[in-house]
Every structure is written in structure tokens, then in C-alpha cells.
Scaffold this active site. Structure first.
Site, PDB file in Angstrom:
ATOM      1  CG  ASP A 183     -67.767 -10.412 -18.822  1.00 49.12           C
ATOM      2  OD1 ASP A 183     -67.755 -10.787 -17.667  1.00 49.12           O
ATOM      3  OD2 ASP A 183     -67.187 -10.699 -19.672  1.00 49.12           O
ATOM      4  CE  LYS A 194     -73.200 -15.723 -16.815  1.00 47.37           C
ATOM      5  NZ  LYS A 194     -72.280 -14.935 -17.671  1.00 47.37           N
ATOM      6  CG  ASN A 200     -63.406 -18.348 -13.169  1.00 47.49           C
ATOM      7  OD1 ASN A 200     -64.444 -18.498 -12.414  1.00 47.49           O
ATOM      8  ND2 ASN A 200     -63.328 -19.349 -14.238  1.00 47.49           N
ATOM      9  N   GLY A 237     -67.852 -12.591 -12.211  1.00 47.81           N
ATOM     10  CA  GLY A 237     -67.830 -11.469 -11.763  1.00 47.81           C
ATOM     11  C   GLY A 237     -69.588 -11.070 -11.833  1.00 47.81           C
ATOM     12  CG  HIS A 238     -72.359 -12.897 -11.056  1.00 45.19           C
ATOM     13  ND1 HIS A 238     -72.671 -13.376 -12.405  1.00 45.19           N
ATOM     14  CD2 HIS A 238     -72.169 -14.187 -10.494  1.00 45.19           C
ATOM     15  CE1 HIS A 238     -72.625 -14.501 -12.801  1.00 45.19           C
ATOM     16  NE2 HIS A 238     -72.429 -15.084 -11.634  1.00 45.19           N
ATOM     17  CD  GLN A 245     -66.870 -18.924 -15.459  1.00 46.94           C
ATOM     18  OE1 GLN A 245     -67.159 -19.676 -14.949  1.00 46.94           O
ATOM     19  NE2 GLN A 245     -66.456 -17.952 -14.344  1.00 46.94           N
ATOM     20  CB  THR A 275     -63.455 -21.029 -17.993  1.00 45.72           C
ATOM     21  OG1 THR A 275     -62.889 -21.201 -16.707  1.00 45.72           O
ATOM     22  CG2 THR A 275     -64.737 -21.759 -18.090  1.00 45.72           C
ATOM     23  CB  THR A 299     -63.007 -11.047 -12.264  1.00 47.68           C
ATOM     24  OG1 THR A 299     -64.199 -11.634 -12.038  1.00 47.68           O
ATOM     25  CG2 THR A 299     -62.063 -11.822 -11.370  1.00 47.68           C
ATOM     26  NE  ARG A 348     -58.320  -9.691 -18.390  1.00 49.68           N
ATOM     27  CZ  ARG A 348     -58.570 -11.060 -18.497  1.00 49.68           C
ATOM     28  NH1 ARG A 348     -57.628 -11.328 -19.428  1.00 49.68           N
ATOM     29  NH2 ARG A 348     -59.396 -11.915 -17.902  1.00 49.68           N
TER      30      ARG A 348
HETATM   31  P1  IMP Z   1     -59.806 -18.795 -16.110  1.00 46.54           P
HETATM   32  O1  IMP Z   1     -61.340 -19.191 -15.814  1.00 46.54           O
HETATM   33  O2  IMP Z   1     -59.481 -17.420 -15.328  1.00 46.54           O
HETATM   34  O3  IMP Z   1     -58.847 -19.831 -16.544  1.00 46.54           O
HETATM   35  O4  IMP Z   1     -59.589 -18.148 -17.697  1.00 46.54           O
HETATM   36  C1  IMP Z   1     -59.901 -18.753 -19.206  1.00 46.54           C
HETATM   37  C2  IMP Z   1     -60.506 -17.879 -19.977  1.00 46.54           C
HETATM   38  O5  IMP Z   1     -61.812 -17.383 -19.437  1.00 46.54           O
HETATM   39  C3  IMP Z   1     -60.263 -16.292 -20.165  1.00 46.54           C
HETATM   40  O6  IMP Z   1     -60.185 -16.043 -21.468  1.00 46.54           O
HETATM   41  C4  IMP Z   1     -61.019 -15.499 -19.317  1.00 46.54           C
HETATM   42  O7  IMP Z   1     -60.834 -14.087 -19.576  1.00 46.54           O
HETATM   43  C5  IMP Z   1     -62.566 -16.103 -19.542  1.00 46.54           C
HETATM   44  N1  IMP Z   1     -63.096 -16.021 -18.474  1.00 46.54           N
HETATM   45  C6  IMP Z   1     -63.170 -16.598 -17.043  1.00 46.54           C
HETATM   46  N2  IMP Z   1     -64.360 -16.329 -16.492  1.00 46.54           N
HETATM   47  C7  IMP Z   1     -64.935 -15.222 -16.966  1.00 46.54           C
HETATM   48  C8  IMP Z   1     -66.214 -14.544 -16.949  1.00 46.54           C
HETATM   49  O8  IMP Z   1     -66.880 -14.844 -15.932  1.00 46.54           O
HETATM   50  N3  IMP Z   1     -66.555 -13.879 -17.810  1.00 46.54           N
HETATM   51  C9  IMP Z   1     -65.844 -13.576 -19.126  1.00 46.54           C
HETATM   52  N4  IMP Z   1     -64.698 -14.277 -19.256  1.00 46.54           N
HETATM   53  C10 IMP Z   1     -64.367 -15.125 -18.364  1.00 46.54           C
END
Ligand code: IMP
Length: 443
Positions: free
Chosen positions: A13, A16, A38, A40-41, A223, A238, A299, A302
Site C-alpha cells: 500500500d 506503487k 489481493n 489494490g492499486h 504487495q 503473501t 481490496t 480494512r
Molecule cells: P493474501 O495475499 O491474501 O494471502 O494475504 C496475506 C497477507 O498479505 C495478509 O496480511 C494481507 O493483508 C497481505 N497483503 C496481501 N496483498 C496485499 C497488498 O496488496 N497490500 C497490503 N497487504 C497485502
């Protein structure tokens, strides 16, 4: 021309997408190399706001080839929806290319993500629930379905017939959930597969051709460094490799082609999901940063956890990504503080740590951040500034201090979400110039 990689330096976040959009205007090819929905841009261009989960942010620069490479995991429904939404707004999506090797997130991956999180209880990772982890797990166990399968109905049926009994066993016997049928899945996927088929390609060949013909290639990281499955704060990470090394796996672009790696740093630090976060501010200051920075997940919606900038973690990021420069965003959010703090190191049991403790999140246990205080830029709304020299002196000093702690030049700063709110620092090249910059001594 050298390839340029843009990565997040902390827990994601960092905005980027905004810097990719800026630099992408001068790229010929933009490649997203990992992650899935996962991410979000949010990108603001010409008064319009665009939110992407899957499509590379570079799609907003007309004429670009935008590649979704092998390392991505793709939810066909989400992607087809993004393609439709962009086309409806008049954005040209004809440059989109989806790797035939990218893996497909299926409905059972989303179910398993949710069910596994529920079973973890208090130890939940806080995933985004998009099926990303279970899809990468299937990829690693050779039970995945790839985009090349999705668009060929006979192949898709054969793969599902082989794989589904295993997944159904887990859904039903372990989690007490509902099984899927091959026919129902085939029917559910049909329309999206047809919509995406024209974009599916051998993207390694496309990248190879771009390299041979001297094209400017920009890698869009998703990420961030601390979420890397190996070097990040495991298990609160992730399931992919967001670090710059990920850009050379399955993209057709070798490490030797990369000249510049830019790390996007937020002027403070945030994270979503669980896991130790040493500089977290669980107080009114953290709340103020969250409100001013609108720190809520693109995404999941939260609230993000907020803290002072962790420049000790940044030094790790510089090392593992081979950063050649940084972009510092969200400077406007820190306006209004009398004092701003930067974490320059950690102390554990009274002893200063020689280096950021990478890997397992337990390595951060007991680490107490050491802060350096800098004078803030209290009364200034700096969001209308368009040149580095016009920033308040204390904001300039802050950027220069972060640059010194990182040990690499700050190339761009930004003071708001719009494209024109990002600008180069004095002496740094305009985005186009980045592709001609060599990182090799004597080159
Ligand atoms: P997952 O990628 O959905 O499996 O989540 C695994 C961890 O990575 C969690 O703590 C998510 O909140 C974090 N995460 C995944 N994608 C992002 C992102 O784009 N920005 C920030 N945190 C992320």
C-alpha cells in the site's frame, strides 16, 4: 534500454500504482510479475479515479503493452470485470497480454482461503480472502490450472476431472463444506474464459522480443518486500515473491537486463493483516495518520495499521531489492505535525541490532524501535506543491534524511494521489530518463 522495476519497500500500500503510472507513460511494455486480486492499486488521472486489483496500472498509458506474467494468479471473473469496466470508460485495453502460464484462481481457492483462515482462529494471517494462498499452493503442488487451460474447454475439463476429487475431499472431509462439480465449474467459467481468451499469449516471447528490439520495460511490483514469502515477516506474508528478484522469474526478462530498481516508500509506515509491526502507533497519532491518509484497504476496506516510518526496515529493502533509488509518497499526510519521527534501528534486550532481522515474524519479537525526531511542517497543506524546491524546508529535510538513511537517491516525491502531484527531485531524471540510466559502475 535497461528495464526498471518498481517495488514496495515495506508491507504494501505504498502507492506503487501511482509511480508505475507516472513512469509507465514512457515505457513500451509494463509487466506485472506477481500476486493477484489481493493487490489494490488506485490511480488518479485526468480527474478520473481508477481502481485495479489485477490489470497493471500501466494500462492507463495509451499504446502500452501490459503484461500479466507467469507469476500472477488470476481470478477470471475479477479480471474480465476490470477489462469490461475499463473498456466502458473508453480506455484502450488492446495492449493487454495475459500469460498462458499464469495460474487461475477458482471458486474453491476462495472457499479454502476463508475456511483455512477460520480454522487458524487467533493465529489467522489476515489474508485478503481472494484465494491467493490456496492457488499458489496448488501451483507448487502441480495441481493448478493455468490460463492456457482455462481457454481450452477440453483441457480444462480434463484438468478439473483430475484435480477436483482431491479438492472436494478437503472441502468436504476437512472443512465440512460443499463440493463442486466439474460441469458446474465449467459452466461458471465459460463466459469469462471466452472474454479473456483474446488476451492470452506466450508473454515470455513478448518480453524476449521487447528486449531484442531495445524497448523500455517497466516491472510493476505488487504487495511489498516485507510480504515476500521468504524474506518477509513469515507467516504473515503473501504467497509470492514481491521483491525485485520476482521480476525475473517467469517473465522472460533476465536479471542482467534490469538497470534500475525503485523502491516506493510511504512517508510513514502501514500494514494490514496480523503480525508484529515495531513502529505501530496504537494511539491518537496513528489514528490521525489513518484519517488524513485515508488508510483503509483498497481490496478489503480494512483499516490499515499506521506507524512512523521504519527506515531500519528500509535498509533491508534496499539490500534485498538492490534498490538504486526511492520514491517517497504521502508527504502531504505528515503535514501538520510539529515533530515527525523516523525509526533508525531496533534495540533488543538493551542491545542495538546490527541489521534488520529478516524472515520469521518471531525475529521481530522484543525489538524496540529507536527514533530520531525531525522538525515537522506544521501548518502547511503541501498538496498543491509541484516542485521539490517549493516544499517547506522541513519537508525537504525529511526527504533528504530518508535518502541518507536508505543510502540511495530519492528520485521522485509525491504530495497527493493525482498523477501531477508526483515530481522528480532536483538532479533526478524525468521518468523517460530512468530507462537510460545505468546502474553499472563505468557503464
Ligand atoms: P493474501 O495475499 O491474501 O494471502 O494475504 C496475506 C497477507 O498479505 C495478509 O496480511 C494481507 O493483508 C497481505 N497483503 C496481501 N496483498 C496485499 C497488498 O496488496 N497490500 C497490503 N497487504 C497485502
Amino acid at each position: 534500454m535497461g528495464a526498471v522495476v518498481v517495488v514496495g519497500t515495506h508491507w504494501g500500500d505504498e502507492a506503487k500504482g501511482k509511480f508505475v503510472d507516472l513512469i509507465g507513460q514512457d515505457a513500451d511494455v509494463v509487466i506485472r510479475y506477481g500476486g493477484g486480486p489481493n493487490a489494490g492499486h488506485t490511480v488518479q488521472v485526468g480527474g478520473g479515479t481508477y481502481k485495479f486489483h489485477l490489470i497493471p496500472s500501466g494500462i492507463l498509458s495509451p499504446g502500452r503493452i501490459c503484461v500479466m506474467a507467469d507469476g500472477m494468479v488470476i481470478d477470471p471473473g475479477t479480471l474480465a470485470g476490470e477489462v469490461r469496466a475499463l473498456a466502458d470508460r473508453g480506455v484502450d485495453v488492446s495492449g493487454l497480454r495475459i500469460s498462458h502460464n499464469a495460474h487461475v484462481i477458482l471458486p474453491y481457492h476462495r472457499d479454502l482461503d476463508r475456511l483455512e483462515e477460520a480454522r487458524r482462529g487467533a493465529a489467522a494471517i489476515g489474508t485478503t480472502g481472494r484465494g491467493v494462498g490456496p492457488c499458489y499452493a496448488d501451483k507448487a503442488s502441480r495441481t493448478g490450472i493455468r490460463m492456457g487451460d482455462l481457454i481450452r474447454p477440453e483441457r480444462l475439463r480434463a484438468r478439473l476431472e483430475a484435480i477436483l476429487p482431491l479438492r472436494n475431499d478437503v472441502l468436504v472431509k476437512v472443512h465440512g463444506s460443499e463440493p463442486y462439480s466439474v460441469d458446474a465449474l465449467m459452466a461458471a467459467l465459460e463466459a469469462d474464459a471466452r472474454a479473456l481468451a483474446p488476451y492470452v499469449a506466450d508473454t515470455q516471447a513478448i518480453a524476449g522480443e521487447a528486449l531484442r528490439t531495445g524497448k523500455r520495460i517497466l516491472f510493476e511490483g505488487a504487495q511489498a518486500t516485507m510480504l515476500d514469502i521468504d524474506g518477509g515477516t513469515y507467516p504473515f506474508v503473501t504467497s509470492s515473491h514481491p521483491i525485485s528478484g520476482g521480476a525475473t522469474i517467469g517473465t522472460g526478462v533476465p536479471p542482467t537486463a534490469i538497470e534500475q530498481v525503485l523502491g516506493v516508500v510511504k512517508a510513514y509506515t502501514t500494514r494490514v493483516g496480523a503480525g508484529t509491526f515495531p513502529t505501530e502507533l496504537d494511539d491518537a497519532t496513528g489514528e490521525r495518520i489513518r484519517t488524513r491518509g485515508n488508510e483503509y484497504g483498497t481490496t478489503t476496506g480494512r483499516p490499515r495499521r499506521c506507524g512512523w516510518l521504519d527506515a531500519f526496515a528500509l535498509t533491508y529493502s534496499v539490500q534485498v531489492n538492490g534498490l538504486t533509488g526511492i520514491c517517497i509518497g504521502h508527504l502531504d499526510v505528515l503535514a501538520g505535525f510539529d515533530t515527525v519521527r523516523i525509526c533508525t534501528g531496533y534495540v533488543r534486550d538493551g542491545v542495538a541490532l546490527p541489521a534488520f532481522p529478516s524472515g520469521d515474524v518471531a525475529n521481530l519479537d522484543g525489538c524496540v524501535p529507536v527514533f530520531e525526531d525531525l522538525a515537522g511542517w506544521p501548518d502547511d497543506d503541501i498538496s498543491s506543491v509541484r516542485r521539490f524546491e517549493d516544499l517547506p524546508a522541513n519537508a525537504q529535510a525529511y526527504v533528504r534524511r530518508v535518502e541518507a538513511l536508505a543510502g540511495v537517491p530519492a528520485r521522485f516525491v509525491s504530495v497527493g494521489p493525482a498523477r501531477e502531484q508526483a515530481f522528480p527531485t532536483p538532479g533526478s531524471p524525468a521518468p523517460a530518463g530512468l530507462f537510460a540510466l545505468s546502474s553499472r559502475p563505468g557503464a
